[in-house]
Design an enzyme around this catalytic site. Structure first.
Site, PDB file in Angstrom:
ATOM      1  N   SER A 174       0.824  -1.213   0.000  1.00  0.00           N
ATOM      2  CA  SER A 174       0.000   0.000   0.000  1.00  0.00           C
ATOM      3  C   SER A 174       0.852   1.254   0.000  1.00  0.00           C
ATOM      4  O   SER A 174       1.927   1.293   0.588  1.00  0.00           O
ATOM      5  CB  SER A 174      -0.910   0.039   1.223  1.00  0.00           C
ATOM      6  OG  SER A 174      -1.665   1.233   1.194  1.00  0.00           O
ATOM      7  N   HIS A 196      -7.722  -2.906   4.689  1.00  0.00           N
ATOM      8  CA  HIS A 196      -7.125  -1.568   4.617  1.00  0.00           C
ATOM      9  C   HIS A 196      -7.868  -0.739   3.570  1.00  0.00           C
ATOM     10  O   HIS A 196      -8.225   0.416   3.798  1.00  0.00           O
ATOM     11  CB  HIS A 196      -5.629  -1.680   4.273  1.00  0.00           C
ATOM     12  CG  HIS A 196      -5.018  -0.400   3.769  1.00  0.00           C
ATOM     13  ND1 HIS A 196      -5.212   0.057   2.480  1.00  0.00           N
ATOM     14  CD2 HIS A 196      -4.249   0.533   4.384  1.00  0.00           C
ATOM     15  CE1 HIS A 196      -4.581   1.215   2.330  1.00  0.00           C
ATOM     16  NE2 HIS A 196      -3.984   1.524   3.474  1.00  0.00           N
ATOM     17  N   GLU A 208     -10.067   2.501   3.838  1.00  0.00           N
ATOM     18  CA  GLU A 208      -9.693   3.649   2.982  1.00  0.00           C
ATOM     19  C   GLU A 208     -10.946   4.233   2.303  1.00  0.00           C
ATOM     20  O   GLU A 208     -11.145   5.454   2.282  1.00  0.00           O
ATOM     21  CB  GLU A 208      -8.681   3.154   1.944  1.00  0.00           C
ATOM     22  CG  GLU A 208      -8.339   4.110   0.818  1.00  0.00           C
ATOM     23  CD  GLU A 208      -7.468   3.430  -0.256  1.00  0.00           C
ATOM     24  OE1 GLU A 208      -6.456   2.785   0.093  1.00  0.00           O
ATOM     25  OE2 GLU A 208      -7.802   3.530  -1.449  1.00  0.00           O
TER      26      GLU A 208
END
Ligand code: 6PG
Length: 500
Positions: A132, A207, A211
């Protein structure tokens, strides 16, 4: 056979692949690169003649594999899905027992589980690693979420730890080198072994779900400032810049401040006012929500952020509906400064709920897939490098340090007191948005989540009555032990009640 064997190889030289290769080479590892279109590889190698580790380009996949030290370690960074399978199929016949294939794309964790199993049967080892941080992160320090065979992970650990973003041991603050690409001295790498098979890609997917939630909540804050307070994009940007100095300090708030203040080179106005309001997506937020639905985890705020993108995408339909459907005229007076603070608090509380949902999802997933996820470590590696990096994650790490089996972030004393402090403002904002017809899907969903989670009694008693009425689905009773199921012969609709 090349004179010097490389430490690692990388297939797929789109921007992410090029940047990750340069990051690896910057840290003194010699890297071989291969790309389906040879010209891209040649241009890339020619443009980067002097990296500390060295770059070696190959036009043939067989030569590329032969250029690697054993056990060979090959990173694949191609478009997730069929492209990854195609590269694996080409690589497998060229590799030997014990060699390691690492998929750094945004793969679906089910694909990673399947690929790991298939490669294991052939004597090869497979790592599915979340990467990421976008292009910048890949180049100067991403957050890395490797999952798969632990021994294979140990073989890539020195590279992963070297190239990852770093944070301070105690404060968790992201560290920077003397200059971009210069090594960072000390610090904790934003990379940790996540767990077997698809664990790394699952955590990366969460994640991304988080996000999506963060991005939508920021958009709702901007919408409230613009639509209820009549603020210009530039004025909103300044508020976000100020928020970035407090508890909301994060990469996404920081870039939002810049995006909102960016002028349009064509008109001189604010660029954001000219960007069409239809959101795209590549699917990881949807996967997160589907997984939550499949496992029965109420990650409603994350799902709302996906639906918000969907409704934004039906622009033509919305334009037509806007001419037909009515709503209130926005009318907010009162203390502007106080209302901006209230929006801040609504964003903060909603964010806490969204992260609570993301971590609950991972907790359920570890049971389902037999992983042992270390939530404090996950929060720690998300402090730097990744898109959701934020000061806030240090508090999540500390919450899991206090209690590794914390059932819900909302129950941690710190987060409980923060929500206690801010919830009056949160409620005021959701009420004002509702009264004035401004959509706030994630703010209101998060508030409903909070109120549902803290409710001793929900109206599901009636729901169970309905289910038993039309389908004899049975119900449990409040005055009997759990696990005992009851049914009555309900009267036909419209008939009198049964006698007690
Ligand atoms: C990251 C990002 C990245 C993702 C983009 C775009 O962690 O670096 O999550 O993996 O691809 O953010 O995602 P969408 O196109 O779905 O918005």
């Amino acid at each position: 056979m090349p004179e010097q064997l490389s430490d690692i190889g990388l297939v797929g030289l789109a921007v992410m692949g090029q940047n990750l290769a340069l990051n690896i080479a910057d840290h003194g590892f010699r890297i071989s690169v291969y790309n389906r279109t040879t010209a891209t590889m040649e241009k890339f190698v020619a443009e980067n003649p002097s990296t500390p580790g060295g770059l070696a380009g190959f036009a043939s996949l067989a030569d590329f594999v032969a250029s690697l030290k054993r056990p060979r370690r090959v990173i694949i960074l191609v478009k997730a899905g069929a492209g990854t399978d195609a590269v694996i199929d080409q690589l497998v016949p060229l590799m030997e027992q014990g060699d390691i294939v690492i998929d750094g794309g945004n793969a679906n964790w089910n694909d990673t589980i399947r690929r790991e199993k298939a490669l294991k049967a052939k004597g090869l080892r497979f790592i599915g690693s979340g990467v990421s941080g976008g292009e910048e992160g890949a180049r100067f320090g991403p957050a890395l979420m490797p999952g798969g065979d632990f021994e294979a992970y140990k073989e890539i650990e020195p590279v992963w730890n070297a190239i990852a973003a770093k944070v301070d041991h105690t404060t968790g603050k992201p560290l920077t080198g003397a200059a971009p690409g210069k090594p960072i001295v000390g610090g904790v790498p934003c990379s940790t072994y996540i767990g077997p098979d698809g664990a790394g890609h699952y955590v990366k997917m969460c994640h991304n779900g988080i996000e999506y939630g963060d991005m939508q909540m920021i958009c709702e804050s901007y919408s409230l400032m613009a639509n209820l307070l009549g603020m210009s994009a530039g004025e909103c940007g300044k508020v976000f810049a100020e928020w970035n100095t407090g508890v909301l300090d994060s990469f996404l708030i920081e870039i939002t401040a810049d995006i909102l203040q960016q002028k349009d080179p064509m008109t001189g106005g604010f660029l954001v006012d000219y960007i069409l309001d239809t959101a795209g997506q590549k699917g990881t937020g949807k996967w997160t929500s589907v997984s939550a639905l499949d496992m029965g985890v109420p990650a409603a705020t994350i799902a709302e952020s996906v639906f918000a993108r969907y409704i934004s995408a039906v622009k033509d339909e919305r334009m037509a509906a806007a001419k037909i459907l009515t709503g209130p005229k926005a009318n907010v007076d009162g203390d502007r400064k106080a209302f901006i603070q209230a929006i801040h608090d609504a964003l903060y509380c909603s964010k806490i709920c969204s992260y609570a949902q993301g971590f609950q999802l991972m907790r359920e997933a570890q049971k389902e897939y037999h992983w042992t996820l270390k939530f404090g470590e996950i929060a720690m590696i998300w402090r730097g490098g990744c898109i959701i990096r934020a000061r806030f994650l240090q508090k999540i790490k500390e919450a899991f340090d206090r209690n590794a089996t914390l059932a819900n972030l909302l129950l941690d004393p710190y987060f409980k007191s923060e929500v206690d402090r801010c919830q009056a403002n949160w409620r005021q904002v959701v009420a004002a948005a509702s009264l004035n017809g401004v959509p706030v899907p994630t703010f209101s969903s998060a508030l409903s989540y909070y109120d549902s989670y803290r409710a001793e009694r929900l109206p599901a008693n009636l729901l169970q009555g309905q289910r038993d009425f039309f389908g004899a689905h049975t119900y449990e009773r409040t005055d009997q032990p759990r696990g005992r199921f009851f049914h009555i012969d309900w009267p036909e609709p419209g008939r009198p009640q049964l006698e007690a």
